[in-house]
Write a protein that holds these residues in place. Structure first.
Motif, short mmCIF file in Angstrom:
data_model
loop_
_atom_site.label_atom_id
_atom_site.label_comp_id
_atom_site.label_asym_id
_atom_site.label_seq_id
_atom_site.Cartn_x
_atom_site.Cartn_y
_atom_site.Cartn_z
N LEU A 166 1.68 11.48 -7.91
CA LEU A 166 3.19 11.29 -8.07
C LEU A 166 4.18 12.50 -8.04
O LEU A 166 5.14 12.79 -8.50
CB LEU A 166 3.35 10.59 -9.50
N GLY A 167 3.73 13.28 -6.89
CA GLY A 167 4.69 14.43 -6.64
C GLY A 167 4.55 15.56 -7.73
O GLY A 167 5.27 16.57 -7.20
N LEU A 168 3.73 15.56 -8.50
CA LEU A 168 3.67 16.47 -9.52
C LEU A 168 2.68 17.71 -9.37
O LEU A 168 2.91 18.51 -9.92
CB LEU A 168 3.23 15.74 -11.04
N THR A 169 1.94 17.78 -8.14
CA THR A 169 1.18 18.75 -7.92
C THR A 169 1.92 19.32 -6.91
O THR A 169 1.39 20.83 -6.52
CB THR A 169 -0.04 18.50 -7.38
N GLY A 170 2.93 18.97 -6.23
CA GLY A 170 3.54 19.81 -5.14
C GLY A 170 4.18 18.95 -4.05
O GLY A 170 4.17 17.61 -4.22
N VAL A 171 4.77 19.22 -3.05
CA VAL A 171 5.42 18.59 -2.08
C VAL A 171 4.31 18.40 -0.91
O VAL A 171 4.12 19.39 -0.25
CB VAL A 171 6.66 19.15 -1.58
N ILE A 172 4.07 17.15 -0.76
CA ILE A 172 3.33 17.03 0.65
C ILE A 172 4.38 17.02 1.71
O ILE A 172 5.54 16.45 1.81
CB ILE A 172 2.90 15.49 0.56
N LEU A 173 3.80 17.91 2.74
CA LEU A 173 4.63 18.20 3.92
C LEU A 173 4.46 17.38 5.11
O LEU A 173 5.14 16.95 6.02
CB LEU A 173 4.88 19.77 4.30
N SER A 174 3.22 17.36 5.49
CA SER A 174 2.42 16.54 6.55
C SER A 174 1.01 16.20 6.00
O SER A 174 0.61 16.37 5.08
CB SER A 174 2.50 17.32 7.67
N ALA A 175 0.56 15.10 6.94
CA ALA A 175 -0.79 14.73 6.72
C ALA A 175 -1.38 14.38 7.84
O ALA A 175 -0.73 14.03 8.93
CB ALA A 175 -0.70 13.41 5.65
N THR A 176 -2.76 14.29 8.00
CA THR A 176 -3.58 13.75 9.21
C THR A 176 -4.24 12.51 8.73
O THR A 176 -4.97 12.55 7.72
CB THR A 176 -4.65 14.95 9.42
N LEU A 177 -3.87 11.39 9.32
CA LEU A 177 -4.33 10.13 8.83
C LEU A 177 -5.20 9.53 10.12
O LEU A 177 -4.90 9.54 11.07
CB LEU A 177 -3.18 9.34 8.75
N GLN A 178 -6.23 8.76 9.58
CA GLN A 178 -7.16 8.01 10.43
C GLN A 178 -6.59 6.68 10.37
O GLN A 178 -6.60 5.62 9.47
CB GLN A 178 -8.64 8.12 9.67
N PHE A 179 -6.39 6.24 11.51
CA PHE A 179 -5.77 4.81 11.79
C PHE A 179 -7.00 3.67 12.11
O PHE A 179 -7.97 3.95 12.33
CB PHE A 179 -4.64 4.70 12.93
N HIS A 180 -6.64 2.48 11.91
CA HIS A 180 -7.41 1.34 12.20
C HIS A 180 -7.23 0.78 13.69
O HIS A 180 -6.28 0.45 13.79
CB HIS A 180 -7.24 0.37 10.99
N PRO A 181 -8.07 0.49 14.32
CA PRO A 181 -8.30 -0.23 15.61
C PRO A 181 -8.10 -1.45 15.86
O PRO A 181 -8.30 -2.29 14.85
CB PRO A 181 -9.05 0.30 16.37
N VAL A 182 -6.77 -2.22 16.53
CA VAL A 182 -6.49 -3.51 16.44
C VAL A 182 -6.37 -3.81 18.11
O VAL A 182 -5.96 -3.02 18.82
CB VAL A 182 -5.27 -3.77 15.61
N ALA A 183 -6.71 -5.10 18.28
CA ALA A 183 -6.41 -5.69 19.71
C ALA A 183 -5.12 -6.35 19.84
O ALA A 183 -4.60 -6.47 20.99
CB ALA A 183 -7.71 -6.50 20.10
N THR A 184 -4.52 -6.81 18.79
CA THR A 184 -3.38 -7.55 19.04
C THR A 184 -2.21 -7.21 17.53
O THR A 184 -2.97 -6.67 16.73
CB THR A 184 -3.39 -9.00 18.71
N SER A 185 -1.20 -7.56 17.87
CA SER A 185 -0.31 -7.53 16.52
C SER A 185 -0.02 -8.80 15.87
O SER A 185 0.93 -8.86 15.39
CB SER A 185 0.95 -6.76 17.05
N LEU A 186 -0.97 -9.54 15.88
CA LEU A 186 -0.83 -10.80 15.39
C LEU A 186 -2.09 -10.81 14.17
O LEU A 186 -3.19 -10.29 14.43
CB LEU A 186 -1.05 -12.02 16.22
N MET A 187 -1.84 -11.55 13.19
CA MET A 187 -2.90 -11.85 12.30
C MET A 187 -3.41 -13.31 12.32
O MET A 187 -2.44 -14.18 12.54
CB MET A 187 -2.45 -11.70 10.78
#
Ligand SMILES: Cc1cc2nc3c(=O)[nH]c(=O)nc-3n(C[C@H](O)[C@H](O)[C@H](O)COP(=O)(O)OP(=O)(O)OC[C@H]3O[C@@H](n4cnc5c(N)ncnc54)[C@H](O)[C@@H]3O)c2cc1C
Length: 449
Positions: A166-187
């Motif tokens: 909840l922001g109480l250890t410091g300010v997050i400035l940036s992040a490296t994120l692993q995304f999930h592969p998808v073939a379409t933008s529909l569900m």
């Protein structure tokens, strides 16, 4: 950097407090704002979608992080993204979906920042499969109280305190994120109705593992034999071959729709028990008893409320309280008791969601743990609400469960300490890294974090 004095609330629009708002555009400006924050300290704020007071700081400073919003690098071959903490999940979807990558975890709104997603260690409808947001963070840069910028990786104390911290250890400035592969933008979505709470829990237990995404809308105004009746919607990213021929040419298009904004003022009486009961009845009846493979836009499946700007105004001037708790497997009786208490009290709740959580993540104050989680909205002006919810807190704590802090606006510190056993480690790390209390919020004062 722009600086102004503002009155801020969370998304529930209760308990406004005034703070000096800084809007840093660079890491240096963020560092200057933290170092110059004064005795009332500072707290980072994203898009203000936490329901309660987590991103407010009465009489102190608030760092609005939304100007630090660059997507720095995208490795489209493996779905690795480096971005500033102020970038929104909406923006990430706009950029990454056409490349075949989807955010690893999304809450019920796209309008949250990466910093807010880590700060609350948010969960989505895929929590039982994918865990919470921090599980997909490979590294982050955090500005700590001494003004230094640290690269923080999973498996370290600072990572586990910051994910859900909840922001109480410091300010997050940036992040490296692993995304999930998808073939379409529909569900591809399967819908079924459950006639009562036991039927719903049985369906979730039997087959949740077959779906990546799962959640049930539950009618908390239904009573008697229908107590806990629900509409269960579960889904998966649609494969290319499931799309009609005309959509296969642009399978990754992302075009969420927008409806007119909610009016600035809604008379309080409009959202009473009768209208909630009517809404719930219609919602239940119009859902199919059983339907499979319905194609829905991502935005319809995940972010229905985002289509209505400022929908949080519909609760009237008093605002609303979001209450979300989790109790572990084996505590089904506690869940049944709580659902009965809510439905017997006839609370006018429109948006109640039940979900089955899988394993939690290491964040010391992260909310998810294996079990059952129920979330509901209630008008804050409901007579006797505080005492009623205090009673539910006691029930949740006695069952070994907990209440979500990013949603909270009213929990008591002693109950919170029972719910979060790693609180003492969190406090100890804060005392070590931030002895003068550079990071504070209304929530941290209220809960003595
Ligand atoms: C319609 C709706 C649906 C939602 N659905 C879900 C859901 O399904 N699951 C779920 O888990 N949550 C859900 N939420 C809650 C929401 O995802 C979280 O509250 C999230 O933290 C909001 O992000 P934000 O950018 O608006 O952050 P804010 O609300 O501005 O801040 C939230 C917390 O993160 C901290 N923070 C923000 N930015 C930073 C930063 N750069 N560095 C350090 N700390 C930071 C703040 O200090 C604060 O403690 C929902 C909220 C809404 C309004």
């Amino acid at each position: 950097m722009s600086v102004d004095t503002v009155s801020l609330t969370g998304w529930g629009r209760t308990a406004p407090t005034t703070a000096l708002r800084f809007r840093p555009r660079t890491y240096e400006e963020a560092s200057i704002a933290v170092r110059g924050c004064g005795p009332r300290g500072s707290i980072a704020r994203g898009l203000g979608r936490a329901y309660g007071d987590a991103a407010q700081n009465a009489g102190g400073s608030v760092l609005d992080m939304t100007a630090l919003n660059r997507i720095r690098t995208v490795d489209a071959a493996v779905g690795l993204v480096v971005c500033d903490a102020g970038v929104s999940l909406h923006r990430l979807m706009e950029v990454l979906l056409p490349l075949g990558w989807f955010v690893p975890v999304t809450p019920g709104t796209r309008y949250v920042t990466v910093g807010g997603a880590i700060g609350a260690d948010i969960h989505g409808r895929n929590q039982h499969v994918s865990g919470s947001f921090s599980r997909h963070v490979r590294a982050m840069e955090v500005l700590t109280a001494d003004g230094s910028i640290r690269t923080v990786r999973p498996g370290t104390r600072l990572f586990d305190a910051t994910a859900g911290g909840l922001g109480l250890t410091g300010v997050i400035l940036s992040a490296t994120l692993q995304f999930h592969p998808v073939a379409t933008s529909l569900m591809s979505v399967d819908t079924e109705r459950a006639v009562d709470l036991d039927d719903l829990m049985a369906r979730l237990t039997a087959s949740d593992h077959r779906y990546r995404y799962s959640a049930a809308w539950i009618d908390l105004l239904a009573r008697g034999r229908a107590t806990g009746r629900a509409v269960l919607t579960r889904g998966e990213h649609a494969p290319l071959h499931a799309l009609p021929a005309r959509d296969r040419r642009t399978p990754l298009v992302f075009r969420p729709g927008r409806l007119p904004a909610a009016p600035a003022f809604v008379p309080d009486g409009l959202l009473g028990r009768t209208s909630a009961a009517l809404f719930n009845e219609l919602w239940y009846r119009r859902a199919p008893k059983f339907r499979t493979g319905e194609l829905q836009k991502l935005s319809t499946y995940f972010h229905l409320l985002d289509a209505v700007p400022h929908w949080n105004r519909v609760y009237g001037r008093g605002g609303f309280v979001r209450y979300q708790f989790v109790v572990g497997h084996g505590q089904e009786e506690a869940l049944r008791r709580i659902v009965r208490r809510i439905s017997q009290r006839r609370c006018p709740s429109f948006l109640a969601v039940l979900k089955r959580f899988g394993d939690g993540d290491p964040g010391w104050l992260s909310f998810p743990m294996p079990g059952w989680t129920l979330a509901l909205d209630l008008p804050a002006a409901l007579p006797g609400l505080a005492r009623f919810l205090d009673g539910l807190d006691e029930e949740v704590a006695a069952a070994g469960g907990r209440v979500s802090l990013a949603k909270d606006s009213r929990l008591r510190p002693e109950t919170m300490a029972v719910m979060y056993p790693r609180l003492s480690e969190f406090r100890a790390l804060r005392a070590e890294l931030d002895p003068d209390g550079a990071f504070r919020s209304d929530l941290s004062r209220r809960l003595a974090l």
